[in-house]
Design a protein around this motif. Structure first.
Motif, mmCIF file in Angstrom:
data_model
loop_
_atom_site.group_PDB
_atom_site.id
_atom_site.type_symbol
_atom_site.label_atom_id
_atom_site.label_comp_id
_atom_site.label_asym_id
_atom_site.label_seq_id
_atom_site.Cartn_x
_atom_site.Cartn_y
_atom_site.Cartn_z
ATOM 1 N N THR A 157 -8.605 1.934 14.555
ATOM 2 C CA THR A 157 -7.197 1.798 14.897
ATOM 3 C C THR A 157 -6.779 0.331 14.920
ATOM 4 O O THR A 157 -5.699 -0.011 14.432
ATOM 5 N N LEU A 158 -7.622 -0.525 15.445
ATOM 6 C CA LEU A 158 -7.321 -1.959 15.452
ATOM 7 C C LEU A 158 -7.184 -2.513 14.036
ATOM 8 O O LEU A 158 -6.303 -3.327 13.765
ATOM 9 N N ARG A 159 -8.058 -2.079 13.150
ATOM 10 C CA ARG A 159 -7.967 -2.513 11.752
ATOM 11 C C ARG A 159 -6.630 -2.112 11.118
ATOM 12 O O ARG A 159 -6.061 -2.862 10.350
ATOM 13 N N GLY A 160 -6.128 -0.944 11.467
ATOM 14 C CA GLY A 160 -4.868 -0.474 10.928
ATOM 15 C C GLY A 160 -3.667 -1.270 11.425
ATOM 16 O O GLY A 160 -2.642 -1.334 10.744
ATOM 17 N N LEU A 198 3.236 1.526 19.682
ATOM 18 C CA LEU A 198 2.775 2.308 18.534
ATOM 19 C C LEU A 198 1.251 2.314 18.445
ATOM 20 O O LEU A 198 0.640 3.336 18.131
ATOM 21 N N PHE A 199 0.647 1.166 18.717
ATOM 22 C CA PHE A 199 -0.809 1.073 18.700
ATOM 23 C C PHE A 199 -1.426 2.009 19.736
ATOM 24 O O PHE A 199 -2.365 2.751 19.442
ATOM 25 N N MET A 200 -0.890 1.991 20.951
ATOM 26 C CA MET A 200 -1.438 2.842 22.007
ATOM 27 C C MET A 200 -1.258 4.318 21.672
ATOM 28 O O MET A 200 -2.161 5.122 21.905
ATOM 29 N N GLN A 201 -0.129 4.673 21.088
ATOM 30 C CA GLN A 201 0.107 6.054 20.699
ATOM 31 C C GLN A 201 -0.895 6.490 19.636
ATOM 32 O O GLN A 201 -1.491 7.571 19.732
ATOM 33 N N GLU A 202 -1.117 5.658 18.654
ATOM 34 C CA GLU A 202 -2.071 5.975 17.586
ATOM 35 C C GLU A 202 -3.492 6.063 18.143
ATOM 36 O O GLU A 202 -4.265 6.951 17.766
ATOM 37 N N LEU A 203 -3.840 5.159 19.043
ATOM 38 C CA LEU A 203 -5.174 5.165 19.645
ATOM 39 C C LEU A 203 -5.422 6.460 20.411
ATOM 40 O O LEU A 203 -6.475 7.093 20.252
ATOM 41 N N ILE A 204 -4.463 6.886 21.191
ATOM 42 C CA ILE A 204 -4.624 8.119 21.962
ATOM 43 C C ILE A 204 -4.667 9.337 21.045
ATOM 44 O O ILE A 204 -5.461 10.259 21.262
ATOM 45 N N ASN A 205 -3.841 9.345 20.003
ATOM 46 C CA ASN A 205 -3.862 10.468 19.058
ATOM 47 C C ASN A 205 -5.218 10.592 18.368
ATOM 48 O O ASN A 205 -5.780 11.677 18.262
#
Length: 76
Positions: free
Chosen positions: A70-73, A37-44
């Motif tokens: 994104t890391l903070r989220g 999920l983190f990687m998906q959000e980062l790329i988006n």
């Protein structure tokens, strides 16, 4: 035997060494899903940033600009 996406035993050992807490049976699955999920959000977010900047595709610069937010989220 089915091939896994990641070494479950190794991941559990690493987390257990750093957690100093008891771990649930499927903690490795939860960690992997959170990572995905983190990687998906980062790329988006990087894609949005690069489009606003007028770049053709996602670049390292656009990823760096959105990585902290994104890391903070995902800090929990």
């Amino acid at each position: 035997m089915a091939q896994t996406l990641y070494p479950r035993g190794t991941l559990k050992k690493i987390v257990k060494a750093h957690a100093n807490r008891p771990l649930s049976k499927n903690v490795d699955i939860l960690i992997f899903l959170n990572y995905a999920l983190f990687m998906q959000e980062l790329i988006n977010e990087a894609s949005i940033k690069s489009k606003r900047s007028g770049e053709r595709g996602v670049t390292a610069r656009s990823v760096k600009k959105v990585s902290e937010k994104t890391l903070r989220g995902f800090k929990g």
